[in-house]
Scaffold this motif. Structure first.
Motif, PDB file in Angstrom:
ATOM      1  N   LYS A 184       0.947  -1.326  -0.029  1.00 17.28           N
ATOM      2  CA  LYS A 184      -0.086   0.177  -0.041  1.00 17.28           C
ATOM      3  C   LYS A 184       0.829   1.209  -0.014  1.00 17.28           C
ATOM      4  N   LYS A 185       1.738   1.238   0.740  1.00 19.56           N
ATOM      5  CA  LYS A 185       2.794   2.398   0.969  1.00 19.56           C
ATOM      6  C   LYS A 185       3.755   2.711  -0.260  1.00 19.56           C
ATOM      7  N   ASN A 186       3.941   1.671  -1.289  1.00 21.95           N
ATOM      8  CA  ASN A 186       4.803   1.822  -2.253  1.00 21.95           C
ATOM      9  C   ASN A 186       4.236   1.400  -3.799  1.00 21.95           C
ATOM     10  N   GLU A 241       6.745   1.014  -6.854  1.00 19.47           N
ATOM     11  CA  GLU A 241       7.193  -0.178  -6.506  1.00 19.47           C
ATOM     12  C   GLU A 241       6.298  -1.446  -7.210  1.00 19.47           C
ATOM     13  N   ALA A 242       5.189  -1.353  -6.730  1.00 17.81           N
ATOM     14  CA  ALA A 242       4.015  -2.320  -6.826  1.00 17.81           C
ATOM     15  C   ALA A 242       3.652  -2.447  -8.461  1.00 17.81           C
ATOM     16  N   ARG A 243       3.700  -1.262  -9.064  1.00 16.65           N
ATOM     17  CA  ARG A 243       3.345  -1.156 -10.486  1.00 16.65           C
ATOM     18  C   ARG A 243       4.744  -1.714 -11.274  1.00 16.65           C
ATOM     19  N   ASN A 244       5.610  -1.333 -10.963  1.00 16.54           N
ATOM     20  CA  ASN A 244       7.145  -1.685 -11.352  1.00 16.54           C
ATOM     21  C   ASN A 244       7.134  -3.396 -11.464  1.00 16.54           C
ATOM     22  N   LEU A 245       6.701  -3.883 -10.344  1.00 19.91           N
ATOM     23  CA  LEU A 245       6.523  -5.390 -10.292  1.00 19.91           C
ATOM     24  C   LEU A 245       5.457  -5.995 -10.969  1.00 19.91           C
TER      25      LEU A 245
END
Length: 88
Positions: A29-31, A34-38
């Motif tokens: 939730k906080k990043n 980074e999640a979208r890159n993953l």
């Protein structure tokens, strides 16, 4: 006294996975970037025929995030659920 300490020890260890999963969710939730890159990396794996729950993907996430394989799979599920539901 020893049985009480033993029970407290067992109880505290049984809660650890719950706290760990909560921390993983908060991390996602906080990043969001980074999640979208993953998500993009998951799409690359999908284009090669690998699902997000495949051993190769779980190993990749575990190495990248320094997680155990179980936590890496949980982390991946959170990322997919929150940011890229199109991933299989």
């Amino acid at each position: 006294m020893k049985p009480l300490l033993f029970l407290l020890f067992l109880f505290s260890n049984s809660l650890y996975p719950v706290f760990s999963q909560s921390n993983l969710l908060e991390s996602v939730k906080k990043n969001p970037d980074e999640a979208r890159n993953l998500c993009n990396k998951f799409r690359e794996f999908n284009s090669k025929g690998d699902s997000a729950s495949s051993i190769e993907v779980v190993k990749y996430v575990a190495n990248k995030k320094k997680l155990t394989p179980v936590n890496a799979e949980i982390f991946s599920i959170y990322v997919i659920g929150l940011h890229c539901p199109d991933i299989f």
